[in-house]
Design a protein around this motif. Structure first.
Motif, short mmCIF file in Angstrom:
data_model
loop_
_atom_site.label_atom_id
_atom_site.label_comp_id
_atom_site.label_asym_id
_atom_site.label_seq_id
_atom_site.Cartn_x
_atom_site.Cartn_y
_atom_site.Cartn_z
N ILE A 20 0.84 -1.20 0.00
CA ILE A 20 0.00 0.00 0.00
C ILE A 20 0.87 1.25 0.00
O ILE A 20 0.58 2.24 -0.69
CB ILE A 20 -0.98 -0.02 1.18
CG1 ILE A 20 -2.04 -1.09 0.93
CG2 ILE A 20 -1.64 1.34 1.39
CD1 ILE A 20 -2.96 -1.34 2.08
N PHE A 21 1.98 1.24 0.74
CA PHE A 21 2.91 2.37 0.72
C PHE A 21 3.52 2.55 -0.67
O PHE A 21 3.74 3.68 -1.12
CB PHE A 21 4.01 2.20 1.76
CG PHE A 21 3.57 2.50 3.15
CD1 PHE A 21 2.90 3.68 3.45
CD2 PHE A 21 3.83 1.62 4.18
CE1 PHE A 21 2.50 3.97 4.73
CE2 PHE A 21 3.44 1.90 5.47
CZ PHE A 21 2.77 3.07 5.74
N GLU A 24 0.97 4.18 -2.78
CA GLU A 24 0.90 5.60 -2.39
C GLU A 24 2.05 6.38 -3.01
O GLU A 24 1.86 7.49 -3.54
CB GLU A 24 0.97 5.73 -0.87
CG GLU A 24 1.11 7.16 -0.41
CD GLU A 24 1.60 7.29 1.01
OE1 GLU A 24 1.76 8.44 1.45
OE2 GLU A 24 1.82 6.27 1.68
N GLY A 44 -2.60 6.26 1.77
CA GLY A 44 -1.44 5.50 2.24
C GLY A 44 -1.20 5.68 3.72
O GLY A 44 -0.86 4.73 4.43
N GLY A 48 -2.28 2.24 5.02
CA GLY A 48 -0.97 1.58 5.07
C GLY A 48 -0.40 1.48 6.47
O GLY A 48 0.05 0.42 6.90
#
Length: 107
Positions: A20-21, A24, A44, A48
Motif C-alpha cells: 500500500i505504501f 501511495e 497511504g 498503510g
C-alpha cells in the motif's frame, strides 16, 4: 505452532502495508493535480500505517504495547483524513485555476 501462525499472519499484514505504501508513492508522483496526490497520500497514511501496525500487533501478541499501537491506529484513523480534508478545502478555495482540473456543479 501458534507462534508460527502468528508470525506468518503478522508478516502478511506487514507486507500488505508495504504494498500500500508503494502504491501511495507511485500515486503521489504520478498524478499532476495536487488533490489527486493528496488523496493518494491520505490513503497511504490511513490504510498503510493501520495495516502495518496491525501486523506488528499480531506479531507482538497481547501486551501493553499492543494497546499503545491500537491507540496510534485510532488516532491516525481520526486525524489523517481530517487534516487532508482541511488542506484539500484550502486548495480548492485558494486555487485560481481550479476550472482546469475539475467541474463545478451549477445550481
Amino acid at each position: 505452532m501458534f507462534e508460527w501462525i502468528q508470525f506468518i499472519v503478522g508478516t502478511a499484514f506487514l507486507l500488505t502495508g508495504i504494498v500500500i505504501f508503494a502504491i501511495e508513492l507511485y500515486g503521489s508522483f504520478h498524478y499532476d493535480y495536487v488533490l489527486n496526490r493528496m488523496h493518494m497520500a491520505a490513503f497511504g497514511d490511513t490504510v498503510g500505517i493501520g495495516i502495518s501496525l496491525l501486523g506488528l500487533m499480531i506479531i507482538s501478541g497481547l501486551h501493553f504495547t499492543t494497546l499503545k499501537m491500537m491507540l496510534v491506529i485510532i488516532f491516525l484513523w481520526c486525524a489523517s483524513p481530517v487534516s487532508s480534508h482541511l488542506i484539500a478545502r484550502l486548495e480548492v478555495t485558494t486555487n485560481e485555476k481550479r476550472e482546469l482540473h475539475m467541474e463545478e456543479e451549477k445550481e
